[in-house]
Design a protein around this motif. Sequence first.
Motif, PDB file in Angstrom:
ATOM      1  N   GLY A  79      -8.546  -4.505  -3.314  1.00 26.12           N
ATOM      2  CA  GLY A  79      -9.397  -3.881  -2.411  1.00 26.12           C
ATOM      3  C   GLY A  79      -9.190  -4.893  -0.959  1.00 26.12           C
ATOM      4  N   LEU A  87      -6.270  -3.644   3.245  1.00 27.81           N
ATOM      5  CA  LEU A  87      -6.583  -3.311   4.687  1.00 27.81           C
ATOM      6  C   LEU A  87      -7.309  -4.208   5.551  1.00 27.81           C
ATOM      7  N   ASN A 131       0.769  -1.329   0.029  1.00 25.73           N
ATOM      8  CA  ASN A 131       0.199  -0.050   0.139  1.00 25.73           C
ATOM      9  C   ASN A 131       0.928   1.220  -0.003  1.00 25.73           C
ATOM     10  N   HIS A 152      -0.267   3.421  -3.262  1.00 24.68           N
ATOM     11  CA  HIS A 152      -0.886   4.488  -2.867  1.00 24.68           C
ATOM     12  C   HIS A 152      -0.089   5.608  -2.247  1.00 24.68           C
ATOM     13  N   GLY A 173      -4.371  -4.417  -5.913  1.00 24.78           N
ATOM     14  CA  GLY A 173      -5.383  -3.625  -6.083  1.00 24.78           C
ATOM     15  C   GLY A 173      -6.848  -3.857  -6.112  1.00 24.78           C
ATOM     16  N   SER A 233     -11.324  -0.419  -3.671  1.00 26.13           N
ATOM     17  CA  SER A 233      -9.966   0.013  -3.943  1.00 26.13           C
ATOM     18  C   SER A 233     -10.095   1.337  -4.977  1.00 26.13           C
ATOM     19  N   THR A 234      -9.171   2.157  -4.920  1.00 24.58           N
ATOM     20  CA  THR A 234      -8.771   3.266  -5.809  1.00 24.58           C
ATOM     21  C   THR A 234      -7.871   2.976  -6.508  1.00 24.58           C
ATOM     22  N   ASP A 261       3.828   6.550   6.111  1.00 18.22           N
ATOM     23  CA  ASP A 261       3.982   7.312   4.965  1.00 18.22           C
ATOM     24  C   ASP A 261       3.686   8.812   4.836  1.00 18.22           C
TER      25      ASP A 261
HETATM   26  N1  LIG Z   1      -1.085   4.393   2.726  1.00 18.48           N
HETATM   27  C1  LIG Z   1      -2.095   4.589   2.282  1.00 18.48           C
HETATM   28  N2  LIG Z   1      -2.128   5.755   1.837  1.00 18.48           N
HETATM   29  C2  LIG Z   1      -3.255   6.467   1.116  1.00 18.48           C
HETATM   30  N3  LIG Z   1      -4.288   5.561   0.831  1.00 18.48           N
HETATM   31  C3  LIG Z   1      -4.118   4.290   1.090  1.00 18.48           C
HETATM   32  C4  LIG Z   1      -3.169   3.633   1.823  1.00 18.48           C
HETATM   33  N4  LIG Z   1      -3.328   2.363   2.076  1.00 18.48           N
HETATM   34  C5  LIG Z   1      -4.769   2.345   1.694  1.00 18.48           C
HETATM   35  N5  LIG Z   1      -5.163   3.323   0.888  1.00 18.48           N
HETATM   36  C6  LIG Z   1      -6.405   3.262   0.240  1.00 18.48           C
HETATM   37  O1  LIG Z   1      -7.522   2.386   0.632  1.00 18.48           O
HETATM   38  C7  LIG Z   1      -7.918   1.888  -0.357  1.00 18.48           C
HETATM   39  C8  LIG Z   1      -8.096   0.295  -0.008  1.00 18.48           C
HETATM   40  O2  LIG Z   1      -6.959  -0.333   0.415  1.00 18.48           O
HETATM   41  P1  LIG Z   1      -6.723  -1.736   0.383  1.00 18.48           P
HETATM   42  O3  LIG Z   1      -7.582  -2.523   1.083  1.00 18.48           O
HETATM   43  O4  LIG Z   1      -5.182  -2.365   0.736  1.00 18.48           O
HETATM   44  O5  LIG Z   1      -6.910  -2.079  -1.145  1.00 18.48           O
HETATM   45  P2  LIG Z   1      -6.009  -2.066  -2.412  1.00 18.48           P
HETATM   46  O6  LIG Z   1      -4.807  -1.661  -2.086  1.00 18.48           O
HETATM   47  O7  LIG Z   1      -6.320  -3.244  -3.090  1.00 18.48           O
HETATM   48  O8  LIG Z   1      -6.571  -0.986  -3.371  1.00 18.48           O
HETATM   49  C9  LIG Z   1      -6.889   1.846  -1.348  1.00 18.48           C
HETATM   50  O9  LIG Z   1      -7.497   1.619  -2.506  1.00 18.48           O
HETATM   51  C10 LIG Z   1      -6.588   3.428  -1.302  1.00 18.48           C
HETATM   52  O10 LIG Z   1      -7.451   4.220  -1.723  1.00 18.48           O
END
Ligand SMILES: Nc1ncnc2c1ncn2[C@@H]1O[C@H](COP(=O)(O)OP(=O)(O)O)[C@@H](O)[C@H]1O
Lengths: 116, 141
Positions: free
Chosen positions: B109, B112, B53, B57, B107, B95-96, B78
């Motif tokens: 989602g 987390l 992440n 991200h 990606g 996920s974004t 970060d």
């Molecule tokens: N360290 C980070 N900094 C900024 N945004 C984050 C971070 N970690 C997670 N996100 C946001 O939370 C969303 C969900 O995270 P995650 O469950 O890990 O799914 P993915 O990484 O597959 O998108 C991400 O798509 C992003 O928008």
Amino acid sequence: MKIREIAEIAGAEVLACEDLVDHEVHSACGSDMMSDVLAFVKEQGLLITGLVNTQVIRTAEMMDMRAVLFVRSKRPTPEILELAKRAEIVVMATPMRMFEACGLIYESGLKGTGLK
Amino acid sequence: MTAPLRFHYDIDGENFTSAGEASVKVKKSLRQLGFPQEVIRRVAIAMYEGEINMVIHAEGGWAEVTVYPDRIEIVLCDRGPGIKDVELAMQAGYSTAPEQIRSLGFGAGMGLPNMKANSDTMVIDTKIGVGTTITMTVNVG
Ligand SMILES: Nc1ncnc2c1ncn2[C@@H]1O[C@H](COP(=O)(O)OP(=O)(O)O)[C@@H](O)[C@H]1O
Ligand SMILES: [Mg+2]
């Protein structure tokens, strides 16, 4: 089932850690999404994938998997093979597609890992 | 009492290929210290998803792992964009991440929620435009 037998069934070439092909694996999973492997797989075993990058080996390492089978003739880079050697993960590659490789291996007695 | 063991790692935000190196090192260290395999795996998975992440991200950052007798604490920090809606981000499947990240195997989602599932406590401290700090603990035994 021994990793060696899996290679035979899948018509796969062993590209890294050939000395470890006598190790046993008891379950396998097939996926191109590493986060799904990290979220849904529970027992160590074999990862069958069409994705080729360093994160495949790291994912397998995190999950204590013993072998990775790349499908559709994907060739891992020397960097990927080096990572696998360091992690003591057997790397194999087959021309078969994912569905075919999974089907044959499943039919031979290796099962899925079930849900967490 | 001796001070707890602490490991510090810089996470390179520019390099997807090296993402996860810190988690691999932590896994090896915990194995050398003799922790049970299940504990090691939970730490490794939670930290690995967090590291990924930070690379996809945010713009990288640092990780600190502290080994206490009864628990492992993982701090991931970060200076990325921050998380706008933490509750939404915690939902499985949200996920974004752009399509290009999905073609790299991430990606979906699931990061987390999987970090939460593999830790005993998880606190997300995030501020838009400032960054994100995630603190997780995994209990031993
Ligand atoms: N360290 C980070 N900094 C900024 N945004 C984050 C971070 N970690 C997670 N996100 C946001 O939370 C969303 C969900 O995270 P995650 O469950 O890990 O799914 P993915 O990484 O597959 O998108 C991400 O798509 C992003 O928008
Ligand atoms: Mg993620």
